[in-house]
Motif scaffolding. Structure first.
Motif, mmCIF file in Angstrom:
data_model
loop_
_atom_site.group_PDB
_atom_site.id
_atom_site.type_symbol
_atom_site.label_atom_id
_atom_site.label_comp_id
_atom_site.label_asym_id
_atom_site.label_seq_id
_atom_site.Cartn_x
_atom_site.Cartn_y
_atom_site.Cartn_z
ATOM 1 N N SER A 126 53.627 -28.206 5.273
ATOM 2 C CA SER A 126 52.226 -28.028 4.862
ATOM 3 C C SER A 126 51.523 -29.484 4.881
ATOM 4 O O SER A 126 50.719 -29.635 5.304
ATOM 5 C CB SER A 126 52.257 -27.430 3.396
ATOM 6 N N LYS A 127 52.436 -30.493 4.076
ATOM 7 C CA LYS A 127 51.924 -31.959 4.246
ATOM 8 C C LYS A 127 51.626 -32.505 5.585
ATOM 9 O O LYS A 127 50.839 -32.973 5.846
ATOM 10 C CB LYS A 127 52.880 -32.819 3.397
ATOM 11 N N THR A 128 52.510 -32.215 6.405
ATOM 12 C CA THR A 128 52.276 -32.526 7.870
ATOM 13 C C THR A 128 51.145 -32.009 8.545
ATOM 14 O O THR A 128 50.341 -32.794 9.286
ATOM 15 C CB THR A 128 53.782 -32.434 8.659
ATOM 16 N N LEU A 129 51.086 -30.563 8.247
ATOM 17 C CA LEU A 129 49.806 -29.896 8.797
ATOM 18 C C LEU A 129 48.420 -30.651 8.168
ATOM 19 O O LEU A 129 47.493 -30.749 9.007
ATOM 20 C CB LEU A 129 49.876 -28.596 8.631
ATOM 21 N N ARG B 131 47.612 -22.679 9.220
ATOM 22 C CA ARG B 131 49.074 -22.875 9.203
ATOM 23 C C ARG B 131 49.547 -23.571 7.860
ATOM 24 O O ARG B 131 50.370 -23.034 7.186
ATOM 25 C CB ARG B 131 49.703 -23.526 10.286
ATOM 26 N N GLY B 132 48.698 -24.453 7.512
ATOM 27 C CA GLY B 132 48.915 -25.208 6.089
ATOM 28 C C GLY B 132 48.948 -24.126 4.946
ATOM 29 O O GLY B 132 49.957 -24.192 4.138
ATOM 30 N N ARG B 133 47.942 -23.327 4.999
ATOM 31 C CA ARG B 133 47.590 -22.270 4.104
ATOM 32 C C ARG B 133 48.584 -21.296 3.810
ATOM 33 O O ARG B 133 49.322 -20.960 2.839
ATOM 34 C CB ARG B 133 46.269 -21.539 4.364
ATOM 35 N N LYS C 152 51.316 -20.924 0.762
ATOM 36 C CA LYS C 152 51.888 -19.572 0.245
ATOM 37 C C LYS C 152 53.236 -19.077 0.071
ATOM 38 O O LYS C 152 53.709 -18.696 -0.877
ATOM 39 C CB LYS C 152 51.224 -18.451 0.981
ATOM 40 N N PHE C 153 53.790 -19.465 1.119
ATOM 41 C CA PHE C 153 55.259 -19.295 1.280
ATOM 42 C C PHE C 153 55.982 -20.020 0.096
ATOM 43 O O PHE C 153 57.160 -19.699 -0.402
ATOM 44 C CB PHE C 153 56.034 -19.379 2.720
ATOM 45 N N ALA C 154 55.552 -21.498 -0.169
ATOM 46 C CA ALA C 154 56.123 -22.218 -0.891
ATOM 47 C C ALA C 154 55.924 -21.702 -2.452
ATOM 48 O O ALA C 154 57.050 -21.806 -2.995
ATOM 49 C CB ALA C 154 55.599 -23.524 -0.707
ATOM 50 N N TRP C 155 54.804 -21.084 -2.696
ATOM 51 C CA TRP C 155 54.466 -20.470 -4.017
ATOM 52 C C TRP C 155 55.328 -19.170 -4.295
ATOM 53 O O TRP C 155 56.057 -19.201 -5.012
ATOM 54 C CB TRP C 155 52.881 -20.228 -3.911
ATOM 55 N N MET C 156 55.638 -18.575 -3.299
ATOM 56 C CA MET C 156 56.424 -17.288 -3.204
ATOM 57 C C MET C 156 57.775 -17.346 -3.553
ATOM 58 O O MET C 156 58.338 -17.023 -4.324
ATOM 59 C CB MET C 156 56.032 -16.261 -2.019
ATOM 60 N N LEU C 157 58.117 -18.517 -2.817
ATOM 61 C CA LEU C 157 59.748 -19.060 -3.001
ATOM 62 C C LEU C 157 59.947 -19.511 -4.413
ATOM 63 O O LEU C 157 60.965 -19.285 -4.981
ATOM 64 C CB LEU C 157 60.036 -20.022 -1.803
#
Length: 156
Positions: A115-118, A140-142, A146-151
């Motif tokens: 996400s940071k790279t994007l 793609r960053g969004r 979202k997946f980071a939050w879900m994990l």
């Protein structure tokens, strides 16, 4: 001023392509990380984690194609060698022998890294007026956020 792929200067195309290939490399490594964890997760949360890891790698596989196709739309070379992607990626491989909690932590960190790279790609593209690449980076960053939050929600 908004620029289409063919209106960008050669140096802008090169800079944006380098950043796109960085995002592509990290997405490929993160895809494999999620697939590896999908195959090897164990424990009481097997079912939901197995399904979540699959959702992630399927999304990322499609994302790889979007990033590579944007590189090609810029009339540049999309990196396709795994060894080069691994060397370039800020996301590291894992052997799949981690606990379910460790898998979640590693994959969440990978999501945040991509996400940071994007985000950096989006800023670079915006600076060159390449709104189409900027839009792809934001989208793609969004998804990775979202997946980071879900994990991370699994760890609370």
């Amino acid at each position: 001023m908004t620029q289409t792929a063919t209106q960008l200067t050669p140096s802008a195309q090169e800079e944006i392509t380098t950043a796109l290939n960085q995002c592509l490399s990290e997405t490929v490594v993160t895809t494999m990380l999620a697939q590896n964890f999908h195959w090897n997760v164990k424990g009481m949360a097997f079912g939901p984690l197995h399904a979540l890891f699959q959702e992630i790698y399927e999304d990322h596989f499609a994302g790889q194609d979007d990033l590579a196709e944007r590189v090609r739309a810029l009339d540049m070379h999309a990196e396709g060698q795994l060894a080069k992607m691994l060397d370039r990626s800020k996301v590291a491989e894992a052997d799949g022998l981690q606990t379910d909690r460790e898998m979640i932590e590693l994959l969440a960190t990978a999501q945040e890294t991509v996400s940071k790279t994007l985000a950096g790609l989006g800023e670079l593209a915006a600076g060159h007026g390449d709104t189409l690449t900027e839009d792809l980076a934001i989208e793609r960053g969004r998804t990775h956020d979202k997946f980071a939050w879900m994990l991370r929600s699994h760890l609370q």
